[in-house]
Design a protein around this motif. Sequence first.
Motif, PDB file in Angstrom:
ATOM      1  N   VAL A 198       0.844  -1.203   0.000  1.00 24.03           N
ATOM      2  CA  VAL A 198       0.000   0.000   0.000  1.00 24.03           C
ATOM      3  C   VAL A 198       0.874   1.245   0.000  1.00 24.03           C
ATOM      4  O   VAL A 198       0.600   2.212  -0.715  1.00 24.03           O
ATOM      5  N   LEU A 199       1.931   1.238   0.780  1.00 24.26           N
ATOM      6  CA  LEU A 199       2.834   2.386   0.839  1.00 24.26           C
ATOM      7  C   LEU A 199       3.462   2.648  -0.524  1.00 24.26           C
ATOM      8  O   LEU A 199       3.461   3.775  -1.015  1.00 24.26           O
ATOM      9  N   VAL A 200       3.983   1.612  -1.160  1.00 24.56           N
ATOM     10  CA  VAL A 200       4.657   1.780  -2.442  1.00 24.56           C
ATOM     11  C   VAL A 200       3.661   2.059  -3.566  1.00 24.56           C
ATOM     12  O   VAL A 200       3.915   2.880  -4.440  1.00 24.56           O
ATOM     13  N   GLY A 201       2.515   1.423  -3.542  1.00 24.10           N
ATOM     14  CA  GLY A 201       1.573   1.556  -4.643  1.00 24.10           C
ATOM     15  C   GLY A 201       0.624   2.722  -4.552  1.00 24.10           C
ATOM     16  O   GLY A 201       0.071   3.156  -5.566  1.00 24.10           O
ATOM     17  N   LEU A 202       0.433   3.289  -3.361  1.00 19.50           N
ATOM     18  CA  LEU A 202      -0.570   4.334  -3.216  1.00 19.50           C
ATOM     19  C   LEU A 202      -0.012   5.591  -2.570  1.00 19.50           C
ATOM     20  O   LEU A 202      -0.155   6.687  -3.103  1.00 19.50           O
ATOM     21  N   VAL A 203       0.648   5.460  -1.451  1.00 19.28           N
ATOM     22  CA  VAL A 203       1.075   6.630  -0.683  1.00 19.28           C
ATOM     23  C   VAL A 203       2.208   7.373  -1.378  1.00 19.28           C
ATOM     24  O   VAL A 203       2.165   8.593  -1.506  1.00 19.28           O
ATOM     25  N   VAL A 204       3.213   6.672  -1.844  1.00 17.59           N
ATOM     26  CA  VAL A 204       4.356   7.329  -2.480  1.00 17.59           C
ATOM     27  C   VAL A 204       3.943   8.064  -3.751  1.00 17.59           C
ATOM     28  O   VAL A 204       4.326   9.228  -3.935  1.00 17.59           O
ATOM     29  N   PRO A 205       3.141   7.473  -4.656  1.00 19.39           N
ATOM     30  CA  PRO A 205       2.713   8.241  -5.831  1.00 19.39           C
ATOM     31  C   PRO A 205       1.849   9.457  -5.480  1.00 19.39           C
ATOM     32  O   PRO A 205       1.983  10.507  -6.099  1.00 19.39           O
ATOM     33  N   LEU A 206       0.976   9.319  -4.490  1.00 23.88           N
ATOM     34  CA  LEU A 206       0.155  10.465  -4.094  1.00 23.88           C
ATOM     35  C   LEU A 206       1.011  11.569  -3.486  1.00 23.88           C
ATOM     36  O   LEU A 206       0.778  12.754  -3.726  1.00 23.88           O
ATOM     37  N   TYR A 207       2.005  11.202  -2.704  1.00 25.25           N
ATOM     38  CA  TYR A 207       2.901  12.189  -2.117  1.00 25.25           C
ATOM     39  C   TYR A 207       3.699  12.893  -3.213  1.00 25.25           C
ATOM     40  O   TYR A 207       3.910  14.102  -3.161  1.00 25.25           O
TER      41      TYR A 207
END
Length: 94
Positions: free
Chosen positions: A59-68
Amino acid sequence: MKVARLLILLAVLVAGLVIGALNSQDMTLNLGFTAIHSSTGLAITVALLTGAIIGAGLVLVGLVVPLYSRLRKAQKAAPAAAPVASSSSPFDGR
Protein backbone atom coordinates in the motif's frame (compact mmCIF):
# COMPACT_ATOMS: atom_id res chain seq x y z
CA MET A 1 -7.43 8.70 20.66
CA LYS A 2 -4.65 7.33 22.83
CA VAL A 3 -7.14 5.23 24.78
CA ALA A 4 -8.53 3.72 21.57
CA ARG A 5 -5.02 2.79 20.40
CA LEU A 6 -4.26 1.23 23.76
CA LEU A 7 -7.47 -0.81 23.64
CA ILE A 8 -6.71 -2.02 20.10
CA LEU A 9 -3.16 -2.93 21.15
CA LEU A 10 -4.47 -4.91 24.13
CA ALA A 11 -7.07 -6.68 21.97
CA VAL A 12 -4.41 -7.74 19.46
CA LEU A 13 -2.12 -8.88 22.28
CA VAL A 14 -4.89 -10.97 23.85
CA ALA A 15 -5.76 -12.47 20.46
CA GLY A 16 -2.11 -13.43 19.94
CA LEU A 17 -1.94 -15.02 23.38
CA VAL A 18 -5.16 -16.97 22.75
CA ILE A 19 -3.89 -18.20 19.36
CA GLY A 20 -0.60 -19.25 20.94
CA ALA A 21 -2.30 -21.03 23.85
CA LEU A 22 -4.84 -22.90 21.73
CA ASN A 23 -2.26 -24.03 19.16
CA SER A 24 0.61 -25.35 21.24
CA GLN A 25 1.36 -28.44 19.13
CA ASP A 26 4.89 -28.79 17.81
CA MET A 27 5.45 -28.51 14.09
CA THR A 28 8.36 -28.59 11.68
CA LEU A 29 8.50 -26.17 8.76
CA ASN A 30 10.74 -27.63 6.06
CA LEU A 31 12.19 -24.92 3.80
CA GLY A 32 14.27 -27.23 1.61
CA PHE A 33 17.65 -26.12 2.87
CA THR A 34 16.72 -25.98 6.56
CA ALA A 35 13.95 -26.99 8.93
CA ILE A 36 12.39 -24.76 11.58
CA HIS A 37 10.87 -26.34 14.69
CA SER A 38 8.13 -24.25 16.27
CA SER A 39 4.64 -24.35 17.73
CA THR A 40 1.69 -23.89 15.41
CA GLY A 41 0.52 -20.82 17.36
CA LEU A 42 3.83 -19.08 16.82
CA ALA A 43 3.82 -20.01 13.13
CA ILE A 44 0.29 -18.64 12.67
CA THR A 45 1.18 -15.41 14.48
CA VAL A 46 4.37 -14.91 12.45
CA ALA A 47 2.50 -15.60 9.21
CA LEU A 48 -0.20 -13.04 10.09
CA LEU A 49 2.39 -10.43 11.06
CA THR A 50 4.41 -11.06 7.89
CA GLY A 51 1.28 -10.69 5.75
CA ALA A 52 0.31 -7.45 7.46
CA ILE A 53 3.80 -5.99 6.97
CA ILE A 54 3.95 -7.02 3.30
CA GLY A 55 0.44 -5.64 2.71
CA ALA A 56 1.28 -2.33 4.37
CA GLY A 57 4.46 -2.10 2.30
CA LEU A 58 2.53 -2.69 -0.92
CA VAL A 59 0.00 0.00 0.00
CA LEU A 60 2.83 2.39 0.84
CA VAL A 61 4.66 1.78 -2.44
CA GLY A 62 1.57 1.56 -4.64
CA LEU A 63 -0.57 4.33 -3.22
CA VAL A 64 1.08 6.63 -0.68
CA VAL A 65 4.36 7.33 -2.48
CA PRO A 66 2.71 8.24 -5.83
CA LEU A 67 0.15 10.47 -4.09
CA TYR A 68 2.90 12.19 -2.12
CA SER A 69 4.84 12.73 -5.34
CA ARG A 70 1.78 14.26 -7.05
CA LEU A 71 1.19 16.50 -4.03
CA ARG A 72 4.77 17.80 -4.14
CA LYS A 73 4.48 18.51 -7.89
CA ALA A 74 1.18 20.34 -7.35
CA GLN A 75 2.64 22.43 -4.55
CA LYS A 76 5.62 23.41 -6.74
CA ALA A 77 3.33 24.32 -9.64
CA ALA A 78 0.99 26.47 -7.53
CA PRO A 79 2.06 30.09 -7.15
CA ALA A 80 3.08 31.15 -3.66
CA ALA A 81 0.11 33.19 -2.48
CA ALA A 82 0.55 35.74 0.29
CA PRO A 83 -1.65 35.18 3.34
CA VAL A 84 -4.71 37.41 3.38
CA ALA A 85 -5.38 39.23 6.66
CA SER A 86 -9.15 39.55 6.40
CA SER A 87 -11.62 38.53 9.03
CA SER A 88 -14.35 36.43 7.47
CA SER A 89 -15.76 35.36 10.83
CA PRO A 90 -19.33 36.45 11.63
CA PHE A 91 -18.22 37.05 15.21
CA ASP A 92 -17.10 40.69 15.53
CA GLY A 93 -15.81 40.61 19.11
CA ARG A 94 -18.76 42.18 20.92
